[in-house]
Design a protein around this motif. Structure first.
Motif, PDB file in Angstrom:
ATOM      1  N   THR A   1       0.826  -1.200   0.000  1.00 57.91           N
ATOM      2  CA  THR A   1       0.000   0.000   0.000  1.00 57.91           C
ATOM      3  C   THR A   1       0.860   1.250   0.000  1.00 57.91           C
ATOM      4  OG1 THR A   1      -1.746  -1.123   1.238  1.00 57.91           O
ATOM      5  CG2 THR A   1      -1.790   1.264   1.254  1.00 57.91           C
TER       6      THR A   1
ATOM      7  N   ARG B   1      -2.037  -1.108  -3.540  1.00 60.62           N
ATOM      8  CA  ARG B   1      -3.255  -0.396  -3.147  1.00 60.62           C
ATOM      9  C   ARG B   1      -2.881   1.070  -2.943  1.00 60.62           C
ATOM     10  NH1 ARG B   1      -6.450  -1.513   2.511  1.00 60.62           N
ATOM     11  NH2 ARG B   1      -4.363  -1.008   3.272  1.00 60.62           N
TER      12      ARG B   1
ATOM     13  N   VAL C   1      -3.791   4.623  -1.072  1.00 59.10           N
ATOM     14  CA  VAL C   1      -4.480   5.345  -0.010  1.00 59.10           C
ATOM     15  C   VAL C   1      -4.201   6.813  -0.254  1.00 59.10           C
ATOM     16  CG1 VAL C   1      -4.516   5.841   2.468  1.00 59.10           C
ATOM     17  CG2 VAL C   1      -4.326   3.491   1.672  1.00 59.10           C
TER      18      VAL C   1
ATOM     19  N   GLY D   1      -8.951  11.131  -0.489  1.00 57.22           N
ATOM     20  CA  GLY D   1     -10.364  10.865  -0.759  1.00 57.22           C
ATOM     21  C   GLY D   1     -11.104  11.833  -1.653  1.00 57.22           C
TER      22      GLY D   1
ATOM     23  N   THR E   1      -7.189  -0.983  -6.240  1.00 62.12           N
ATOM     24  CA  THR E   1      -7.961  -0.721  -5.037  1.00 62.12           C
ATOM     25  C   THR E   1      -7.555   0.648  -4.523  1.00 62.12           C
ATOM     26  OG1 THR E   1      -8.044  -3.064  -4.477  1.00 62.12           O
ATOM     27  CG2 THR E   1      -8.445  -1.501  -2.677  1.00 62.12           C
TER      28      THR E   1
ATOM     29  N   VAL F   1      -8.390   3.539  -1.552  1.00 67.93           N
ATOM     30  CA  VAL F   1      -9.033   3.879  -0.289  1.00 67.93           C
ATOM     31  C   VAL F   1      -8.837   5.370  -0.041  1.00 67.93           C
ATOM     32  CG1 VAL F   1      -9.109   3.459   2.196  1.00 67.93           C
ATOM     33  CG2 VAL F   1      -8.583   1.577   0.618  1.00 67.93           C
TER      34      VAL F   1
ATOM     35  N   ARG G   1     -16.860   9.594  -5.060  1.00 65.18           N
ATOM     36  CA  ARG G   1     -17.966   8.646  -4.825  1.00 65.18           C
ATOM     37  C   ARG G   1     -17.749   7.274  -5.454  1.00 65.18           C
ATOM     38  NH1 ARG G   1     -20.113  10.935  -0.508  1.00 65.18           N
ATOM     39  NH2 ARG G   1     -20.627  13.099  -0.889  1.00 65.18           N
TER      40      ARG G   1
ATOM     41  N   LEU H   1     -14.877   5.239  -5.051  1.00 64.90           N
ATOM     42  CA  LEU H   1     -13.724   4.557  -4.462  1.00 64.90           C
ATOM     43  C   LEU H   1     -14.046   3.135  -4.027  1.00 64.90           C
ATOM     44  CD1 LEU H   1     -12.419   7.470  -2.204  1.00 64.90           C
ATOM     45  CD2 LEU H   1     -11.640   6.820  -4.493  1.00 64.90           C
ATOM     46  N   SER H   2     -13.010   2.350  -3.854  1.00 69.70           N
ATOM     47  CA  SER H   2     -13.166   1.017  -3.284  1.00 69.70           C
ATOM     48  C   SER H   2     -13.668   1.125  -1.855  1.00 69.70           C
ATOM     49  CB  SER H   2     -11.829   0.265  -3.290  1.00 69.70           C
ATOM     50  OG  SER H   2     -11.246   0.276  -4.578  1.00 69.70           O
ATOM     51  N   GLU H   3     -13.180   2.150  -1.150  1.00 68.18           N
ATOM     52  CA  GLU H   3     -13.585   2.388   0.232  1.00 68.18           C
ATOM     53  C   GLU H   3     -13.312   3.844   0.574  1.00 68.18           C
ATOM     54  OE1 GLU H   3     -12.547   0.746   4.749  1.00 68.18           O
ATOM     55  OE2 GLU H   3     -11.508  -0.096   3.020  1.00 68.18           O
ATOM     56  N   LEU H   4     -14.215   4.443   1.345  1.00 65.21           N
ATOM     57  CA  LEU H   4     -14.011   5.793   1.860  1.00 65.21           C
ATOM     58  C   LEU H   4     -14.100   5.732   3.378  1.00 65.21           C
ATOM     59  CD1 LEU H   4     -13.618   8.857   1.378  1.00 65.21           C
ATOM     60  CD2 LEU H   4     -16.115   9.059   1.352  1.00 65.21           C
ATOM     61  N   LYS H   5     -12.996   6.043   4.041  1.00 64.61           N
ATOM     62  CA  LYS H   5     -12.967   6.089   5.506  1.00 64.61           C
ATOM     63  C   LYS H   5     -13.203   7.531   5.934  1.00 64.61           C
ATOM     64  CE  LYS H   5      -9.854   2.206   6.291  1.00 64.61           C
ATOM     65  NZ  LYS H   5     -10.686   1.424   7.186  1.00 64.61           N
TER      66      LYS H   5
END
Length: 190
Positions: free
Chosen positions: A5, A37, A39, A42, A61, A63, A78, A80-84
């Motif tokens: 990552t 991945r 990161v 966002g 991927t 994040v 909107r 993304l694989s994941e939004l924290k």
């Protein structure tokens, strides 16, 4: 490099130089193709959005980590694989750092520099052994690198700590250098 990552810090604007956006897209695609991945902060805008979009388009991927107050401004990506979602900028940086095995800065402004220099300082203090690299697109960071070299010459930055900062103008080359970089785990104060 044992991890998979990379955290990328980048401008929320694209800037006036088209090479910046192209470099962001190239970095995102390269990360995805090499199986890393991504990161990042966002956002759907600027160089941040460009690096994320390219990674996603290549099957990567991605994040995003964003504080609630920025989501309220409708800049969150909107797709993304994941939004924290975090409660603060400080928490955002901690989450991004904890998730990542290395850090790259694309061109950016104050936020990019602040985030990148924080993780670089943590490396200097031996709080982590993760590689830190600047993607020096179209010589964007030349003046900053000259400043850091001057700090070494003036005795305010050790050569050991200066060597923690890797730079290259090519994304694939920078990633390769970061994959093989082994920083000192002992703090070197001067």
């Amino acid at each position: 490099m044992t991890g998979r990552t990379f955290c990328v810090f980048a401008g929320s604007n694209v800037g006036f130089d088209e090479e910046f956006a192209q470099a962001a897209r190239t970095l995102g695609a390269t990360l995805a193709v090499q199986g890393y991945r991504l990161v990042y902060g966002g956002a759907s805008v600027g160089l941040m959005g460009a690096v994320a979009d390219a990674a996603l388009q290549c099957g990567g991927t991605v994040v995003g980590v964003m504080p609630q107050f920025l989501i309220a401004k409708e800049v969150a990506h909107r797709g993304l694989s994941e939004l924290k979602v975090t409660t603060s900028m400080h928490e955002r940086k901690r989450v991004m750092a904890d998730m990542s095995d290395g850090f790259i800065a694309l061109p950016g402004g104050l936020g990019t520099l602040e985030e990148f220099f924080e993780v670089l300082t943590w490396a200097q203090l031996a709080l982590h052994p993760k590689p830190c690299g600047l993607l020096n697109v179209n010589r964007y960071y030349d003046a900053l690198l000259e400043f850091l070299n001057s700090a070494v010459e003036r005795g305010l930055l050790s050569t050991n700590n200066r060597s923690l900062l890797l730079t290259d103008s090519d994304a694939a080359t920078l990633l390769q250098r970061m994959a093989t970089h082994r920083p000192s785990v002992e703090p070197k104060w001067l």
